[in-house]
Enzyme design. Structure first.
Site, PDB file in Angstrom:
ATOM      1  N   ASP A 139       1.133   5.804   1.819  1.00  0.00           N
ATOM      2  CA  ASP A 139      -0.165   6.375   2.203  1.00  0.00           C
ATOM      3  C   ASP A 139      -1.297   5.507   1.654  1.00  0.00           C
ATOM      4  O   ASP A 139      -2.085   5.950   0.817  1.00  0.00           O
ATOM      5  CB  ASP A 139      -0.230   7.809   1.627  1.00  0.00           C
ATOM      6  CG  ASP A 139      -1.525   8.506   1.943  1.00  0.00           C
ATOM      7  OD1 ASP A 139      -2.152   8.184   2.968  1.00  0.00           O
ATOM      8  OD2 ASP A 139      -1.915   9.402   1.151  1.00  0.00           O
TER       9      ASP A 139
ATOM     10  N   ASP B 144       1.418  -2.443  -7.888  1.00  0.00           N
ATOM     11  CA  ASP B 144       1.416  -2.418  -6.425  1.00  0.00           C
ATOM     12  C   ASP B 144       2.604  -1.618  -5.870  1.00  0.00           C
ATOM     13  O   ASP B 144       3.765  -1.969  -6.099  1.00  0.00           O
ATOM     14  CB  ASP B 144       1.468  -3.878  -5.940  1.00  0.00           C
ATOM     15  CG  ASP B 144       1.642  -3.974  -4.447  1.00  0.00           C
ATOM     16  OD1 ASP B 144       1.117  -3.098  -3.732  1.00  0.00           O
ATOM     17  OD2 ASP B 144       2.327  -4.913  -3.999  1.00  0.00           O
ATOM     18  N   GLY B 145       2.300  -0.567  -5.140  1.00  0.00           N
ATOM     19  CA  GLY B 145       3.354   0.304  -4.613  1.00  0.00           C
ATOM     20  C   GLY B 145       4.196  -0.360  -3.538  1.00  0.00           C
ATOM     21  O   GLY B 145       5.383  -0.075  -3.413  1.00  0.00           O
TER      22      GLY B 145
ATOM     23  N   HIS C 118       1.440   5.122  -2.934  1.00  0.00           N
ATOM     24  CA  HIS C 118      -0.018   5.139  -3.110  1.00  0.00           C
ATOM     25  C   HIS C 118      -0.386   6.573  -3.478  1.00  0.00           C
ATOM     26  O   HIS C 118      -0.730   7.383  -2.616  1.00  0.00           O
ATOM     27  CB  HIS C 118      -0.729   4.714  -1.825  1.00  0.00           C
ATOM     28  CG  HIS C 118      -0.433   3.308  -1.406  1.00  0.00           C
ATOM     29  ND1 HIS C 118       0.790   2.927  -0.890  1.00  0.00           N
ATOM     30  CD2 HIS C 118      -1.198   2.189  -1.442  1.00  0.00           C
ATOM     31  CE1 HIS C 118       0.761   1.625  -0.622  1.00  0.00           C
ATOM     32  NE2 HIS C 118      -0.430   1.151  -0.952  1.00  0.00           N
TER      33      HIS C 118
ATOM     34  N   GLU D 267       0.071   3.878  -8.508  1.00  0.00           N
ATOM     35  CA  GLU D 267      -1.380   3.979  -8.297  1.00  0.00           C
ATOM     36  C   GLU D 267      -2.061   2.803  -9.003  1.00  0.00           C
ATOM     37  O   GLU D 267      -1.853   2.588 -10.194  1.00  0.00           O
ATOM     38  CB  GLU D 267      -1.910   5.321  -8.831  1.00  0.00           C
ATOM     39  CG  GLU D 267      -3.409   5.463  -8.795  1.00  0.00           C
ATOM     40  CD  GLU D 267      -4.058   5.160  -7.424  1.00  0.00           C
ATOM     41  OE1 GLU D 267      -3.590   5.680  -6.404  1.00  0.00           O
ATOM     42  OE2 GLU D 267      -5.015   4.367  -7.409  1.00  0.00           O
TER      43      GLU D 267
ATOM     44  N   SER E 171      -0.731  14.347  -3.090  1.00  0.00           N
ATOM     45  CA  SER E 171       0.700  14.274  -2.763  1.00  0.00           C
ATOM     46  C   SER E 171       1.604  14.396  -3.992  1.00  0.00           C
ATOM     47  O   SER E 171       2.625  15.099  -3.928  1.00  0.00           O
ATOM     48  CB  SER E 171       1.021  13.009  -1.965  1.00  0.00           C
ATOM     49  OG  SER E 171       0.548  11.855  -2.606  1.00  0.00           O
TER      50      SER E 171
ATOM     51  N   HIS F 177       0.090  16.191   4.400  1.00  0.00           N
ATOM     52  CA  HIS F 177       0.715  17.065   3.410  1.00  0.00           C
ATOM     53  C   HIS F 177       1.554  18.156   4.075  1.00  0.00           C
ATOM     54  O   HIS F 177       2.569  18.581   3.527  1.00  0.00           O
ATOM     55  CB  HIS F 177      -0.357  17.654   2.475  1.00  0.00           C
ATOM     56  CG  HIS F 177      -0.993  16.590   1.615  1.00  0.00           C
ATOM     57  ND1 HIS F 177      -2.268  16.691   1.111  1.00  0.00           N
ATOM     58  CD2 HIS F 177      -0.529  15.386   1.182  1.00  0.00           C
ATOM     59  CE1 HIS F 177      -2.547  15.602   0.395  1.00  0.00           C
ATOM     60  NE2 HIS F 177      -1.516  14.802   0.437  1.00  0.00           N
TER      61      HIS F 177
END
Ligand code: SAM
Length: 286
Positions: free
Chosen positions: A167, A146-147, A42, A121, A103, A19
């Site tokens: 991430d 799905d990212g 994510h 997500e 995030s 971060h």
């Protein structure tokens, strides 16, 4: 169904490193008036209670954000900036540390009306929390899919300014190779993308190989790459546990290397649980 919940880990040393760097990248993006797109592949739940049962099971935040929260002296500038943002989510000056922003929360706070967020997500509970968290935020799109697969649909962004945060939880070993192939695919579609990839330092061959695989994947990036990693804990007696983490930034802002070089040693020492913590900063910059 995935079992990973970031609520168990919120505010740990990995979150701090990730971060801190994300904030610096987004501050840089806001220096130009033209809008940008952030794709958080994510995203997690968006925000986490540090008082709940999840966060307190292992209280990982105590070796993360809590080390900075109670620091009695002046912090290096960009670390101070990060702590101030976390303080904002806790009610400002004088507040106790009870919440940790994820995030998407940190990002949305720094993003402007001209900027667009796409957050992916997969976990239904975290997706629901994230959706309510961002419900009143402008230009924020939440995708329960799905990212890795969704990311490239957005590339290149209409304004040709874009940041990708990748991430994953690395709960699946295939995440390690999907990160690499997705970086390659993203750079093919949008070579100028600023791509931030976080990874854990754990005793697993896939994790050990990942940094070099990412460096090779970043070969075509016109503005090069910057790689920071810190090791601040031992593995447990069975060799399990996260000893530290790393962040690869592809096409980094030109200002980032200097700040990391100046402040990474401090961050490593303050987060350290071992006598000889280690930090690494390497790069290929134009
Ligand atoms: N980026 C968040 C932050 O910094 O606050 C933390 C994210 S957490 C490390 C990883 C998240 O990815 C988990 O919430 C998990 O449910 C989710 N996830 C796992 N596989 C996914 C996938 N293929 N696509 C989208 N989300 C996924």
């Amino acid at each position: 169904m995935l079992a990973y919940r970031h609520a168990f880990h919120a505010g740990n040393h990995g979150d701090v490193l990730k971060h801190w760097i994300l904030i610096q990248v987004l501050r840089y993006m806001a220096e130009k008036a033209k809008g940008y797109m952030l794709i958080d592949t994510h995203a997690g739940a968006g925000g986490y209670s540090l008082q709940g049962r999840y966060a307190n099971q292992k209280a990982e935040f105590e070796n993360g954000i809590a080390k900075l929260w109670g620091y009695p002296d002046t912090l290096p500038q960009s670390i101070q900036d990060y702590v101030e943002l976390v303080r904002h989510f806790n009610g400002g000056d004088g507040a106790q540390l009870t919440q940790y922003p994820g995030s998407p929360a940190l990002a949305r706070h720094l993003m402007r009306d001209v900027d667009t967020l796409h957050a992916y997500e997969l976990h239904p509970t975290d997706e629901r929390i994230l959706r309510s968290f961002l419900s009143d935020q402008p230009h924020s799109h939440i995708h329960m899919s799905d990212g890795f697969g969704g990311l490239v649909r957005h590339l290149p962004p209409p304004t040709r300014r874009g940041v990708i945060l990748m991430d994953p939880s690395y709960e699946l070993k295939s995440d390690y190779s999907r990160v690499v192939s997705t970086v390659r695919e993203a750079l093919t579609k949008f070579a100028q993308a600023i791509i931030i990839v976080w990874y854990p330092i754990v005793q697993l061959v896939e994790a050990v190989q990942l940094p070099n695989r990412l460096i090779r994947a970043a070969d075509s990036a016109p503005k090069g790459w910057l790689h920071a990693r810190i090791q601040t804990q031992e593995a447990d007696a069975q060799g399990f546990g996260m000893m530290g983490s790393g962040v690869m930034v592809i096409n980094p802002p030109h200002t980032l290397e200097k700040t990391l070089r100046n402040e990474l040693p401090f961050l490593t020492s303050i987060l350290s649980q071992i006598s000889k913590p280690e930090w690494v900063l390497d790069s290929r910059l134009p």
